[in-house]
Design a protein around this motif. Structure first.
Motif, PDB file in Angstrom:
ATOM      1  N   VAL A   1     -31.913 -20.916   1.838  1.00 54.93           N
ATOM      2  CA  VAL A   1     -31.901 -21.036   3.285  1.00 54.93           C
ATOM      3  C   VAL A   1     -30.722 -20.258   3.853  1.00 54.93           C
ATOM      4  N   ALA A   2     -31.005 -19.395   4.814  1.00 52.04           N
ATOM      5  CA  ALA A   2     -29.944 -18.590   5.431  1.00 52.04           C
ATOM      6  C   ALA A   2     -29.179 -19.424   6.441  1.00 52.04           C
ATOM      7  N   LYS A   3     -27.876 -19.244   6.471  1.00 53.65           N
ATOM      8  CA  LYS A   3     -27.051 -19.947   7.445  1.00 53.65           C
ATOM      9  C   LYS A   3     -27.254 -19.321   8.814  1.00 53.65           C
ATOM     10  N   LYS A   4     -27.320 -20.171   9.827  1.00 54.61           N
ATOM     11  CA  LYS A   4     -27.400 -19.659  11.189  1.00 54.61           C
ATOM     12  C   LYS A   4     -26.021 -19.247  11.640  1.00 54.61           C
ATOM     13  N   LYS A   5     -25.977 -18.135  12.346  1.00 57.29           N
ATOM     14  CA  LYS A   5     -24.704 -17.648  12.874  1.00 57.29           C
ATOM     15  C   LYS A   5     -24.431 -18.378  14.182  1.00 57.29           C
ATOM     16  N   THR A   6     -23.304 -19.090  14.237  1.00 62.40           N
ATOM     17  CA  THR A   6     -22.964 -19.813  15.451  1.00 62.40           C
ATOM     18  C   THR A   6     -22.329 -18.864  16.453  1.00 62.40           C
ATOM     19  N   ALA A   7     -22.234 -19.335  17.688  1.00 58.06           N
ATOM     20  CA  ALA A   7     -21.659 -18.506  18.746  1.00 58.06           C
ATOM     21  C   ALA A   7     -20.188 -18.203  18.486  1.00 58.06           C
ATOM     22  N   THR A   8     -19.496 -19.095  17.769  1.00 63.07           N
ATOM     23  CA  THR A   8     -18.066 -18.894  17.550  1.00 63.07           C
ATOM     24  C   THR A   8     -17.764 -18.136  16.273  1.00 63.07           C
ATOM     25  N   SER A   9     -18.737 -18.017  15.354  1.00 61.04           N
ATOM     26  CA  SER A   9     -18.446 -17.296  14.115  1.00 61.04           C
ATOM     27  C   SER A   9     -18.458 -15.797  14.375  1.00 61.04           C
ATOM     28  N   LYS A  10     -17.561 -15.101  13.695  1.00 59.26           N
ATOM     29  CA  LYS A  10     -17.447 -13.656  13.898  1.00 59.26           C
ATOM     30  C   LYS A  10     -17.506 -12.964  12.550  1.00 59.26           C
ATOM     31  N   THR A  11     -18.025 -11.757  12.571  1.00 56.58           N
ATOM     32  CA  THR A  11     -18.024 -10.967  11.349  1.00 56.58           C
ATOM     33  C   THR A  11     -16.601 -10.478  11.097  1.00 56.58           C
ATOM     34  N   ALA A  12     -16.355 -10.011   9.896  1.00 51.62           N
ATOM     35  CA  ALA A  12     -15.029  -9.492   9.550  1.00 51.62           C
ATOM     36  C   ALA A  12     -14.669  -8.316  10.448  1.00 51.62           C
ATOM     37  N   ARG A  13     -15.629  -7.479  10.760  1.00 51.94           N
ATOM     38  CA  ARG A  13     -15.377  -6.320  11.627  1.00 51.94           C
ATOM     39  C   ARG A  13     -14.985  -6.764  13.032  1.00 51.94           C
ATOM     40  N   GLU A  14     -15.684  -7.762  13.568  1.00 51.30           N
ATOM     41  CA  GLU A  14     -15.341  -8.275  14.894  1.00 51.30           C
ATOM     42  C   GLU A  14     -13.946  -8.909  14.890  1.00 51.30           C
ATOM     43  N   GLN A  15     -13.643  -9.638  13.811  1.00 51.48           N
ATOM     44  CA  GLN A  15     -12.340 -10.281  13.674  1.00 51.48           C
ATOM     45  C   GLN A  15     -11.222  -9.222  13.626  1.00 51.48           C
ATOM     46  N   ASP A  16     -11.440  -8.156  12.855  1.00 49.42           N
ATOM     47  CA  ASP A  16     -10.457  -7.078  12.766  1.00 49.42           C
ATOM     48  C   ASP A  16     -10.247  -6.408  14.120  1.00 49.42           C
ATOM     49  N   LYS A  17     -11.336  -6.207  14.865  1.00 46.79           N
ATOM     50  CA  LYS A  17     -11.242  -5.596  16.184  1.00 46.79           C
ATOM     51  C   LYS A  17     -10.450  -6.499  17.128  1.00 46.79           C
ATOM     52  N   LEU A  18     -10.691  -7.808  17.053  1.00 44.63           N
ATOM     53  CA  LEU A  18      -9.962  -8.750  17.889  1.00 44.63           C
ATOM     54  C   LEU A  18      -8.472  -8.731  17.557  1.00 44.63           C
ATOM     55  N   VAL A  19      -8.129  -8.727  16.270  1.00 43.94           N
ATOM     56  CA  VAL A  19      -6.725  -8.690  15.857  1.00 43.94           C
ATOM     57  C   VAL A  19      -6.056  -7.429  16.396  1.00 43.94           C
ATOM     58  N   GLU A  20      -6.715  -6.294  16.281  1.00 43.28           N
ATOM     59  CA  GLU A  20      -6.135  -5.044  16.782  1.00 43.28           C
ATOM     60  C   GLU A  20      -5.977  -5.091  18.300  1.00 43.28           C
ATOM     61  N   SER A  21      -6.942  -5.655  19.002  1.00 41.01           N
ATOM     62  CA  SER A  21      -6.841  -5.780  20.462  1.00 41.01           C
ATOM     63  C   SER A  21      -5.682  -6.692  20.846  1.00 41.01           C
ATOM     64  N   LEU A  22      -5.504  -7.797  20.122  1.00 40.86           N
ATOM     65  CA  LEU A  22      -4.400  -8.713  20.405  1.00 40.86           C
ATOM     66  C   LEU A  22      -3.055  -8.039  20.121  1.00 40.86           C
ATOM     67  N   ARG A  23      -2.992  -7.253  19.052  1.00 44.33           N
ATOM     68  CA  ARG A  23      -1.759  -6.514  18.736  1.00 44.33           C
ATOM     69  C   ARG A  23      -1.417  -5.532  19.855  1.00 44.33           C
ATOM     70  N   GLN A  24      -2.420  -4.809  20.329  1.00 45.29           N
ATOM     71  CA  GLN A  24      -2.183  -3.849  21.406  1.00 45.29           C
ATOM     72  C   GLN A  24      -1.722  -4.569  22.677  1.00 45.29           C
ATOM     73  N   PHE A  25      -2.323  -5.733  22.941  1.00 48.63           N
ATOM     74  CA  PHE A  25      -1.913  -6.520  24.109  1.00 48.63           C
ATOM     75  C   PHE A  25      -0.445  -6.926  23.985  1.00 48.63           C
ATOM     76  N   ILE A  26      -0.044  -7.395  22.799  1.00 52.44           N
ATOM     77  CA  ILE A  26       1.339  -7.825  22.587  1.00 52.44           C
ATOM     78  C   ILE A  26       2.296  -6.653  22.758  1.00 52.44           C
ATOM     79  N   ARG A  27       1.925  -5.491  22.213  1.00 51.82           N
ATOM     80  CA  ARG A  27       2.790  -4.312  22.359  1.00 51.82           C
ATOM     81  C   ARG A  27       2.926  -3.888  23.819  1.00 51.82           C
ATOM     82  N   ALA A  28       1.820  -3.939  24.556  1.00 56.04           N
ATOM     83  CA  ALA A  28       1.816  -3.464  25.936  1.00 56.04           C
ATOM     84  C   ALA A  28       2.408  -4.486  26.913  1.00 56.04           C
ATOM     85  N   LYS A  29       2.034  -5.751  26.774  1.00 56.67           N
ATOM     86  CA  LYS A  29       2.412  -6.745  27.779  1.00 56.67           C
ATOM     87  C   LYS A  29       3.390  -7.795  27.262  1.00 56.67           C
ATOM     88  N   GLY A  30       3.626  -7.825  25.960  1.00 56.59           N
ATOM     89  CA  GLY A  30       4.542  -8.811  25.384  1.00 56.59           C
ATOM     90  C   GLY A  30       5.929  -8.796  25.984  1.00 56.59           C
TER      91      GLY A  30
END
Length: 126
Positions: free
Chosen positions: A2-31
């Protein structure tokens, strides 16, 4: 199988990496603008805690000298942290921690960022 259903809050590794990079850029720019507040000691990225347990949701984390509201913030000459922050089109709900309860007693809130084994420590107020 049985395949697991993807929940709205679960993210793929690629999405997670993109979020981390976006948060890093935010900290550098606005921190640095957040660090001008006398109550904000550092800004970083970490997992949200809910009910005392760590979740899988990445968020911005602010270390503050004193967790306070309203008149207490005015007395500290500090401004409240925003309820939400927009980062690359996504809404992030930041968290704050008191430096006294979250970090060891040897931590100094006014230290400069420094390289440790080739990696920089979190952005701290100078």
């Amino acid at each position: 199988m049985v395949a697991k259903k993807k929940t709205a809050t679960s993210k793929t590794a690629r999405e997670q990496d993109k979020l981390v990079e976006s948060l890093r850029q935010f900290i550098r720019a606005k921190g640095p603008s957040y660090l001008t507040d006398p109550n904000v000691n550092s800004i970083g990225i970490g997992y949200r805690k809910k009910g005392g347990k760590q979740t899988k949701e990445l968020t911005l984390q602010f270390t503050v000298g004193v967790k306070a509201d309203g008149d207490e913030l005015e007395a500290l000459d500090a401004t409240p942290l925003p309820e939400t922050i927009r980062v690359d089109g996504s809404t992030c709900r930041p968290m704050s921690f008191s430096a006294v309860t979250s970090l060891s007693s040897s931590w100094c809130p006014r230290r400069r960022p420094r390289a440790v084994n080739g990696a920089w420590t979190p952005l701290s107020r100078v």
